[in-house]
Write a protein that holds these residues in place. Structure first.
Motif, PDB file in Angstrom:
ATOM      1  N   GLN A   1       2.266   4.949   7.081  1.00 12.24           N
ATOM      2  CA  GLN A   1       2.857   5.720   5.879  1.00 12.24           C
ATOM      3  C   GLN A   1       2.638   4.609   4.660  1.00 12.24           C
ATOM      4  O   GLN A   1       2.414   5.223   3.833  1.00 12.24           O
ATOM      5  N   ALA A   2       2.847   3.462   5.022  1.00 13.08           N
ATOM      6  CA  ALA A   2       2.813   2.607   3.787  1.00 13.08           C
ATOM      7  C   ALA A   2       1.435   2.476   3.302  1.00 13.08           C
ATOM      8  O   ALA A   2       1.099   2.331   2.105  1.00 13.08           O
ATOM      9  N   THR A   3       0.518   2.500   4.163  1.00 13.15           N
ATOM     10  CA  THR A   3      -0.964   2.418   3.749  1.00 13.15           C
ATOM     11  C   THR A   3      -1.252   3.750   2.846  1.00 13.15           C
ATOM     12  O   THR A   3      -2.125   3.801   1.830  1.00 13.15           O
ATOM     13  N   ALA A   4      -0.749   4.891   3.659  1.00 14.53           N
ATOM     14  CA  ALA A   4      -1.172   6.209   2.639  1.00 14.53           C
ATOM     15  C   ALA A   4      -0.524   6.175   1.363  1.00 14.53           C
ATOM     16  O   ALA A   4      -0.976   6.651   0.390  1.00 14.53           O
ATOM     17  N   GLU A   5       0.686   5.475   1.047  1.00 14.84           N
ATOM     18  CA  GLU A   5       1.557   5.307  -0.152  1.00 14.84           C
ATOM     19  C   GLU A   5       0.866   4.597  -0.942  1.00 14.84           C
ATOM     20  O   GLU A   5       1.328   4.257  -2.106  1.00 14.84           O
TER      21      GLU A   5
ATOM     22  N   GLY B   1      -1.246   3.571  -3.030  1.00 10.79           N
ATOM     23  CA  GLY B   1      -2.040   3.415  -4.247  1.00 10.79           C
ATOM     24  C   GLY B   1      -0.794   3.573  -5.540  1.00 10.79           C
ATOM     25  O   GLY B   1      -1.181   3.384  -6.476  1.00 10.79           O
ATOM     26  N   GLN B   2       0.286   3.793  -5.115  1.00 13.27           N
ATOM     27  CA  GLN B   2       1.470   3.756  -6.263  1.00 13.27           C
ATOM     28  C   GLN B   2       2.221   2.462  -6.349  1.00 13.27           C
ATOM     29  O   GLN B   2       3.007   2.441  -7.345  1.00 13.27           O
ATOM     30  N   TRP B   3       1.802   1.565  -5.620  1.00 12.52           N
ATOM     31  CA  TRP B   3       2.372   0.136  -5.601  1.00 12.52           C
ATOM     32  C   TRP B   3       1.581  -0.686  -6.500  1.00 12.52           C
ATOM     33  O   TRP B   3       0.635  -0.563  -7.000  1.00 12.52           O
ATOM     34  N   SER B   4       2.381  -1.967  -7.023  1.00 14.48           N
ATOM     35  CA  SER B   4       1.692  -2.842  -7.788  1.00 14.48           C
ATOM     36  C   SER B   4       1.012  -3.569  -7.113  1.00 14.48           C
ATOM     37  O   SER B   4       0.690  -3.543  -5.915  1.00 14.48           O
ATOM     38  N   LYS B   5       0.045  -4.486  -7.480  1.00 16.88           N
ATOM     39  CA  LYS B   5      -1.152  -5.035  -7.165  1.00 16.88           C
ATOM     40  C   LYS B   5      -0.465  -6.173  -6.179  1.00 16.88           C
ATOM     41  O   LYS B   5      -1.051  -6.516  -5.108  1.00 16.88           O
ATOM     42  N   ALA B   6       0.726  -6.673  -6.514  1.00 12.60           N
ATOM     43  CA  ALA B   6       1.121  -7.781  -5.597  1.00 12.60           C
ATOM     44  C   ALA B   6       1.599  -7.118  -4.417  1.00 12.60           C
ATOM     45  O   ALA B   6       1.520  -7.944  -3.377  1.00 12.60           O
ATOM     46  N   VAL B   7       2.253  -5.945  -4.488  1.00 10.42           N
ATOM     47  CA  VAL B   7       2.746  -5.431  -3.446  1.00 10.42           C
ATOM     48  C   VAL B   7       1.384  -4.805  -2.391  1.00 10.42           C
ATOM     49  O   VAL B   7       1.521  -5.020  -1.082  1.00 10.42           O
ATOM     50  N   GLN B   8       0.635  -4.499  -2.971  1.00  9.91           N
ATOM     51  CA  GLN B   8      -0.565  -3.930  -2.310  1.00  9.91           C
ATOM     52  C   GLN B   8      -1.243  -5.346  -1.430  1.00  9.91           C
ATOM     53  O   GLN B   8      -1.661  -5.116  -0.441  1.00  9.91           O
TER      54      GLN B   8
ATOM     55  N   LEU C   1       0.805  -5.925   1.493  1.00  9.20           N
ATOM     56  CA  LEU C   1       0.106  -4.890   2.512  1.00  9.20           C
ATOM     57  C   LEU C   1      -0.919  -5.328   3.160  1.00  9.20           C
ATOM     58  O   LEU C   1      -1.308  -5.256   4.313  1.00  9.20           O
ATOM     59  N   LEU C   2      -2.147  -5.866   2.342  1.00 12.27           N
ATOM     60  CA  LEU C   2      -3.317  -6.405   2.870  1.00 12.27           C
ATOM     61  C   LEU C   2      -3.165  -7.549   3.942  1.00 12.27           C
ATOM     62  O   LEU C   2      -3.564  -7.705   4.874  1.00 12.27           O
ATOM     63  N   THR C   3      -2.139  -8.362   3.559  1.00 13.33           N
ATOM     64  CA  THR C   3      -1.744  -9.518   4.237  1.00 13.33           C
ATOM     65  C   THR C   3      -1.246  -8.983   5.470  1.00 13.33           C
ATOM     66  O   THR C   3      -1.741  -9.319   6.886  1.00 13.33           O
ATOM     67  N   ILE C   4      -0.283  -8.062   5.511  1.00  7.03           N
ATOM     68  CA  ILE C   4       0.176  -7.511   7.049  1.00  7.03           C
ATOM     69  C   ILE C   4      -0.691  -6.807   7.524  1.00  7.03           C
ATOM     70  O   ILE C   4      -0.814  -7.193   8.845  1.00  7.03           O
TER      71      ILE C   4
END
Length: 644
Positions: free
Chosen positions: A121-125, A127-134, A137-140
């Motif tokens: 779900q987080a991957t699908a959403e 695009g709305q997040w800041s680059k830092a949070v993205q 997510l990539l690290t995760i």
């Protein structure tokens, strides 16, 4: 002596299994006494309460009997850090020696495990997040491809409070359970299965009571049934049990639910635009309700604050939006499993909200706390003795409660009464350390009263004087964040020593930096009063600003005092004083952690000698040398350093 007790005694004896297999192990009488007492409790299905002071070796003293006992056992620790230390360091050493075939498992709460469903779900959403949070997510996602346990504690590259964490882990509220399409691959499910199959499971107190609260008879959904439970750092249990036997609702829970609904609309139910609009209204009303409270974080009596017109009005709007959201969701039930789960969450939140508005019920403290962005309402039982004590009596299990600080001047009654225990045995074991030679207790003369304005400058002078003569490290423990911050500012101007301040870094990193410095000053509040183990010259002086009585405006304390008065009980001697004594013992316990340690404990509160209750504090401390002269204490620091 039972067969188990005989085997345990042999293990700890001279030339026994532990001395043969563990480098540096030496038999200790107190450790042997505790181990045989634990063995007896395991055999008799009884309750045992043990205060084992620092240096006793209580971890080995309960681990050995549990490993030799043929039945299943649970060990519960005070924190996740201690849980991991026990599982990865202490337990393997003994298991290899005593019971190599025993199956052991580590079990944490669900929020500690990656949720595959929420990661998608987080991957699908994203695009709305800041680059830092993205990037987080990539690290995760990269870690998710190689992890076997799914334990987010493995993620050293991310902070524990990283913004992404709540998005990729589950809570009891948003977990789909068996309805989840990834149920069979779920890391939490796998961890629970391992725990079910294990002979020994290591958990923490919060998980234990969270699970116990789900089901009064037997365990809940996570902790498997066992024959014995060992609580280490058991002094924390009364307060933790109170939290979990009560009710709480936070605006974060409401906001998270609304955000999950918006995500569901964007990904799977795009025809339900009304669902998204009402979710946004709920989020807005949650923010407005927070703004009705003072800006700064605080805690207060909910019985009083619930009557304020601005809070009542904002709360009414929040409730109306929650009811509207529940109505809209109900019309779409059956279309989507996630939506059905969210509807159940909404109903549960509404029930809790209404329950927490009814503040006239007796036997509970109704209080609230605020953070920068959220409000949490609490309903906490004033006593857990009847409920917890009944559970212990009805179970056919063995229960062991141990800590370095349980007794008040050799008396266990305060602890036993708070939990409703009926122990067959209580045992108090003194530390093997030679405190009379290794340590000195100092109460400096001519200090102002703790509440006087002059106390701040007096405390600064004590810290500066003590650190000038201390070549090693110094802990300064505070009872309030306000005084900590003021001292941090003053010391940055008046001291050249490396300064480490709670909150500037994670606890583990801060302690590592402090230990590496060797001569630093660490300023900490409650979380540094216990569970901290710094040995050698890195910590040779502990300074405590004042006796650790709970803040008088604490709403839970106020409710307990009010309840005690109604029952004709002296609240100070039965509630406030015992808790402060235990806290002081914990703080003092940071000083001497090894047979070769030496140092000075300085308490800057003259109530120890001006008030009658001060003698109770003194009797509860180790038998250190005592002085009223700060110069004498500094001289002890210099001399003890020269002889080590």
């Amino acid at each position: 002596m039972s067969r188990l007790a005989e085997r345990v005694a042999a293990v700890f004896a001279e030339a026994g299994a532990l001395q043969q297999s563990i480098d540096g192990f030496k038999p200790r009488l107190a450790q042997q006494q505790m181990a045989t007492a634990v063995a007896a409790a395991l055999q008799q299905h009884g309750q045992l309460v043990v205060e084992a002071e620092t240096g006793t070796g209580k971890t080995f003293a309960y681990l050995a009997p549990v490993l030799l006992h043929p039945k299943k056992a649970i060990i519960s620790t005070g924190t996740k850090n201690l849980q991991e230390q026990l599982f990865y360091r202490d337990l393997p050493r003994l298991r290899d020696s005593l019971a190599p075939n025993k199956q052991v498992a580590l079990l944490k709460g669900r929020a500690n495990y990656l949720c595959i469903q929420r990661l998608q779900q987080a991957t699908a959403e994203s695009g709305q997040w800041s680059k830092a949070v993205q990037q987080q997510l990539l690290t995760i996602k990269q870690w998710a491809q190689r992890t076997r346990s799914g334990d987010v504690g493995e993620l050293n590259l991310l902070a524990e409070d990283a913004s992404i964490m709540p998005q990729v882990t589950s809570t009891q509220d948003n977990c789909l359970g068996r309805e989840c399409p990834f149920y069979e691959d779920c890391y939490l499910v796998k961890a629970r299965r391992q725990a079910m199959e294990a002979d020994l499971v290591v958990v923490n107190h919060h998980l234990f009571f969270a699970d116990l609260a789900l089901k009064d008879v037997g365990f809940g959904e996570l902790i498997p049934a066992a024959d014995a439970v060992i609580f280490d750092e058991a002094h924390q249990l009364p307060d933790i049990a109170s939290d979990y036997f009560g009710e709480a609702l936070s605006t974060r829970q409401l906001s998270d639910m609304a955000e999950d609904l918006r995500l569901l609309y964007m990904t799977e139910l795009k025809d339900l635009a009304q669902l998204s609009r009402i979710s946004e209204k709920l989020i807005s009303s949650v923010k407005d309700w927070r703004l009705a409270f003072p800006h700064d974080a605080m805690r207060g009596n909910w019985r009083e604050w619930v009557k304020q017109p601005s809070i009542t009005a904002a709360g009414q709007r929040l409730q109306e939006n929650l009811e509207l959201l529940m109505t809209v969701m109900k019309t779409a039930l059956g279309r989507n499993e996630t939506l059905d789960n969210l509807y159940e969450r909404c109903v549960s939140f509404m029930h809790k909200w209404q329950q927490l508005q009814d503040t006239e019920r007796n036997g509970y403290s109704f209080w609230f706390e605020t953070t920068a962005r959220h409000v949490i309402l609490h309903q906490t039982p004033l006593s857990v003795a009847e409920r917890f004590g009944r559970y212990l009596q009805e179970s056919e299990m063995s229960w062991v409660f141990t800590s370095a600080t349980l007794a008040i001047a050799d008396d266990f009654s305060h602890y036993v009464d708070r939990l409703g225990l009926k122990p067959a045995q209580t045992l108090q074991l003194a530390s093997p350390f030679n405190f009379a030679e290794q340590a000195m207790f100092c109460l400096p003369r001519q200090l102002p009263q703790p509440h006087e304005r002059e106390m701040e400058s007096a405390l600064l002078e004590v810290i500066l004087t003590a650190t000038r003569d201390n070549d090693g490290g110094t802990f300064v423990l505070f009872t309030s964040h306000r005084m900590l911050q003021r001292m941090a500012t003053a010391l940055s101007e008046h001291s050249t020593r490396p300064l480490f301040v709670q909150g500037t870094s994670g606890k583990r990193d801060l302690l590592a930096q402090f230990s590496a410095a060797g001569n630093g000053i660490l300023l900490g509040t409650s979380s540094f009063w216990e569970g901290v183990d710094v040995r050698g010259d890195a910590l040779r002086c502990v300074i405590i600003d004042k006796l650790p009585f709970a803040a008088p405006d604490d709403p839970l304390l106020q409710a307990r005092i009010e309840d005690a008065k109604r029952r004709g009980i002296d609240a100070f001697s039965m509630i406030q004083l015992p808790q402060a004594v235990i806290a002081l013992k914990q703080g003092a316990g940071r000083l001497i952690r090894d047979a070769d340690d030496s140092g000075v404990l300085i308490v800057c509160d003259n109530r120890i000698v001006t008030r009658q209750y001060g003698q109770i504090f003194l009797r509860s401390l180790p038998a250190m040398q005592r002085t009223r002269s700060l110069a004498t204490a500094c001289q002890f620091l210099t001399q003890s350093r020269q002889t080590t």
